[in-house]
Design a protein around this motif. Structure first.
Motif, PDB file in Angstrom:
ATOM      1  N   MET A 144       0.741  -1.462  -0.122  1.00  0.00           N
ATOM      2  CA  MET A 144       0.001   0.060   0.140  1.00  0.00           C
ATOM      3  C   MET A 144       1.006   1.260  -0.043  1.00  0.00           C
ATOM      4  SD  MET A 144      -3.006   0.914   2.736  1.00  0.00           S
ATOM      5  CE  MET A 144      -3.884   2.165   2.635  1.00  0.00           C
ATOM      6  N   THR A 145       0.784   2.068  -1.025  1.00  0.00           N
ATOM      7  CA  THR A 145       1.547   3.358  -1.117  1.00  0.00           C
ATOM      8  C   THR A 145       0.858   4.470  -0.312  1.00  0.00           C
ATOM      9  OG1 THR A 145       2.049   2.728  -3.376  1.00  0.00           O
ATOM     10  CG2 THR A 145       2.103   4.973  -2.621  1.00  0.00           C
ATOM     11  N   ASP A 146       1.861   5.118   0.364  1.00  0.00           N
ATOM     12  CA  ASP A 146       1.541   6.225   1.348  1.00  0.00           C
ATOM     13  C   ASP A 146       1.420   7.479   0.637  1.00  0.00           C
ATOM     14  OD1 ASP A 146       1.154   7.884   3.671  1.00  0.00           O
ATOM     15  OD2 ASP A 146       3.138   7.563   4.409  1.00  0.00           O
ATOM     16  N   TRP A 147       0.486   7.685  -0.134  1.00  0.00           N
ATOM     17  CA  TRP A 147       0.267   9.110  -0.976  1.00  0.00           C
ATOM     18  C   TRP A 147       0.254  10.213  -0.154  1.00  0.00           C
ATOM     19  CZ3 TRP A 147       1.596   8.158  -5.632  1.00  0.00           C
ATOM     20  CH2 TRP A 147       1.593   7.077  -6.078  1.00  0.00           C
ATOM     21  N   ALA A 148      -0.280  10.031   0.958  1.00  0.00           N
ATOM     22  CA  ALA A 148      -0.327  11.278   1.933  1.00  0.00           C
ATOM     23  C   ALA A 148       1.045  11.708   2.470  1.00  0.00           C
ATOM     24  CB  ALA A 148      -1.047  11.134   2.948  1.00  0.00           C
ATOM     25  N   GLY A 149       2.036  10.569   2.695  1.00  0.00           N
ATOM     26  CA  GLY A 149       3.335  10.789   3.048  1.00  0.00           C
ATOM     27  C   GLY A 149       4.065  11.554   1.976  1.00  0.00           C
ATOM     28  N   TYR A 150       4.024  10.966   0.731  1.00  0.00           N
ATOM     29  CA  TYR A 150       4.818  11.566  -0.463  1.00  0.00           C
ATOM     30  C   TYR A 150       4.393  12.759  -0.769  1.00  0.00           C
ATOM     31  CZ  TYR A 150       6.574   6.764  -1.544  1.00  0.00           C
ATOM     32  OH  TYR A 150       7.409   5.834  -1.449  1.00  0.00           O
ATOM     33  N   GLY A 151       2.966  13.205  -0.502  1.00  0.00           N
ATOM     34  CA  GLY A 151       2.439  14.495  -0.652  1.00  0.00           C
ATOM     35  C   GLY A 151       3.195  15.514   0.277  1.00  0.00           C
ATOM     36  N   TYR A 152       3.272  15.142   1.541  1.00  0.00           N
ATOM     37  CA  TYR A 152       3.626  15.994   2.474  1.00  0.00           C
ATOM     38  C   TYR A 152       5.151  16.242   2.530  1.00  0.00           C
ATOM     39  CZ  TYR A 152       5.121  17.414   7.300  1.00  0.00           C
ATOM     40  OH  TYR A 152       5.393  18.141   8.466  1.00  0.00           O
ATOM     41  N   ALA A 153       5.836  15.220   1.880  1.00  0.00           N
ATOM     42  CA  ALA A 153       7.345  15.400   1.623  1.00  0.00           C
ATOM     43  C   ALA A 153       7.280  16.437   0.307  1.00  0.00           C
ATOM     44  CB  ALA A 153       7.990  13.744   1.116  1.00  0.00           C
ATOM     45  N   ALA A 154       6.596  16.356  -0.637  1.00  0.00           N
ATOM     46  CA  ALA A 154       6.512  17.254  -1.519  1.00  0.00           C
ATOM     47  C   ALA A 154       6.471  18.803  -1.313  1.00  0.00           C
ATOM     48  CB  ALA A 154       5.917  16.712  -2.775  1.00  0.00           C
ATOM     49  N   LEU A 155       5.395  18.852  -0.421  1.00  0.00           N
ATOM     50  CA  LEU A 155       5.133  20.080   0.244  1.00  0.00           C
ATOM     51  C   LEU A 155       6.071  20.873   0.975  1.00  0.00           C
ATOM     52  CD1 LEU A 155       2.344  21.971   0.460  1.00  0.00           C
ATOM     53  CD2 LEU A 155       2.057  20.684   2.507  1.00  0.00           C
ATOM     54  N   ILE A 156       6.907  19.903   1.582  1.00  0.00           N
ATOM     55  CA  ILE A 156       7.863  20.459   2.815  1.00  0.00           C
ATOM     56  C   ILE A 156       9.135  21.077   1.494  1.00  0.00           C
ATOM     57  CG2 ILE A 156       9.778  19.811   4.215  1.00  0.00           C
ATOM     58  CD1 ILE A 156       7.851  18.052   5.416  1.00  0.00           C
ATOM     59  N   ALA A 157       9.322  19.999   0.865  1.00  0.00           N
ATOM     60  CA  ALA A 157      10.505  20.290  -0.321  1.00  0.00           C
ATOM     61  C   ALA A 157      10.138  21.594  -1.311  1.00  0.00           C
ATOM     62  CB  ALA A 157      10.859  19.299  -1.209  1.00  0.00           C
ATOM     63  N   SER A 158       8.674  21.490  -1.608  1.00  0.00           N
ATOM     64  CA  SER A 158       8.438  22.943  -2.548  1.00  0.00           C
ATOM     65  C   SER A 158       8.518  23.943  -1.714  1.00  0.00           C
ATOM     66  CB  SER A 158       7.074  22.716  -3.135  1.00  0.00           C
ATOM     67  OG  SER A 158       6.357  22.423  -2.184  1.00  0.00           O
ATOM     68  N   GLY A 159       8.258  24.002  -0.255  1.00  0.00           N
ATOM     69  CA  GLY A 159       8.190  25.123   0.707  1.00  0.00           C
ATOM     70  C   GLY A 159       9.762  25.608   0.807  1.00  0.00           C
ATOM     71  N   GLY A 160      10.526  24.958   0.800  1.00  0.00           N
ATOM     72  CA  GLY A 160      11.870  25.262   0.769  1.00  0.00           C
ATOM     73  C   GLY A 160      12.511  25.809  -0.489  1.00  0.00           C
ATOM     74  N   ALA A 161      11.986  25.349  -1.523  1.00  0.00           N
ATOM     75  CA  ALA A 161      12.095  25.867  -2.711  1.00  0.00           C
ATOM     76  C   ALA A 161      11.750  27.407  -2.914  1.00  0.00           C
ATOM     77  CB  ALA A 161      11.848  24.878  -4.034  1.00  0.00           C
ATOM     78  N   MET A 162      10.435  27.709  -2.638  1.00  0.00           N
ATOM     79  CA  MET A 162       9.841  28.685  -2.619  1.00  0.00           C
ATOM     80  C   MET A 162      10.284  29.674  -1.819  1.00  0.00           C
ATOM     81  SD  MET A 162       7.555  28.939  -4.846  1.00  0.00           S
ATOM     82  CE  MET A 162       6.248  30.263  -4.444  1.00  0.00           C
ATOM     83  N   GLY A 163      11.130  29.391  -0.602  1.00  0.00           N
ATOM     84  CA  GLY A 163      11.846  30.258   0.270  1.00  0.00           C
ATOM     85  C   GLY A 163      12.945  30.670  -0.607  1.00  0.00           C
ATOM     86  N   TYR A 164      13.596  29.798  -1.223  1.00  0.00           N
ATOM     87  CA  TYR A 164      14.865  30.314  -1.931  1.00  0.00           C
ATOM     88  C   TYR A 164      14.468  31.089  -3.242  1.00  0.00           C
ATOM     89  CZ  TYR A 164      18.841  29.910  -4.849  1.00  0.00           C
ATOM     90  OH  TYR A 164      20.031  30.335  -5.673  1.00  0.00           O
ATOM     91  N   VAL A 165      13.343  30.819  -3.933  1.00  0.00           N
ATOM     92  CA  VAL A 165      13.035  31.864  -5.155  1.00  0.00           C
ATOM     93  C   VAL A 165      12.553  33.056  -4.763  1.00  0.00           C
ATOM     94  CG1 VAL A 165      11.546  31.917  -6.933  1.00  0.00           C
ATOM     95  CG2 VAL A 165      12.466  29.686  -6.412  1.00  0.00           C
ATOM     96  N   LYS A 166      11.823  33.032  -3.556  1.00  0.00           N
ATOM     97  CA  LYS A 166      11.344  34.635  -3.351  1.00  0.00           C
ATOM     98  C   LYS A 166      12.357  35.219  -2.562  1.00  0.00           C
ATOM     99  CE  LYS A 166       6.404  33.610  -3.209  1.00  0.00           C
ATOM    100  NZ  LYS A 166       5.578  34.499  -3.207  1.00  0.00           N
TER     101      LYS A 166
END
Length: 60
Positions: free
Chosen positions: A1-23
């Protein structure tokens, strides 16, 4: 069973860091986002492989 919520959370954290860098040009935000997003992704992968293996997701 794939943990889609966990992967989504991981992507959200990583994208937040990327947005902090971009902005704001914040390298620490990028590094922290990628580090903790990666750890969350590893935790999601481990839970997907064995639902009883929750230790990385809990921060151990």
């Amino acid at each position: 069973m794939t943990d889609w919520a966990g992967y989504g959370y991981a992507a959200l954290i990583a994208s937040g860091g990327a947005m902090g860098y971009v902005k704001a040009g914040s390298v620490p935000s990028l590094a922290a986002g990628l580090l903790f997003g990666g750890l969350a992704g590893v935790g999601a992968y481990q839970i997907s492989q064995d639902p009883k293996n929750i230790w990385v997701s809990l921060g151990w």
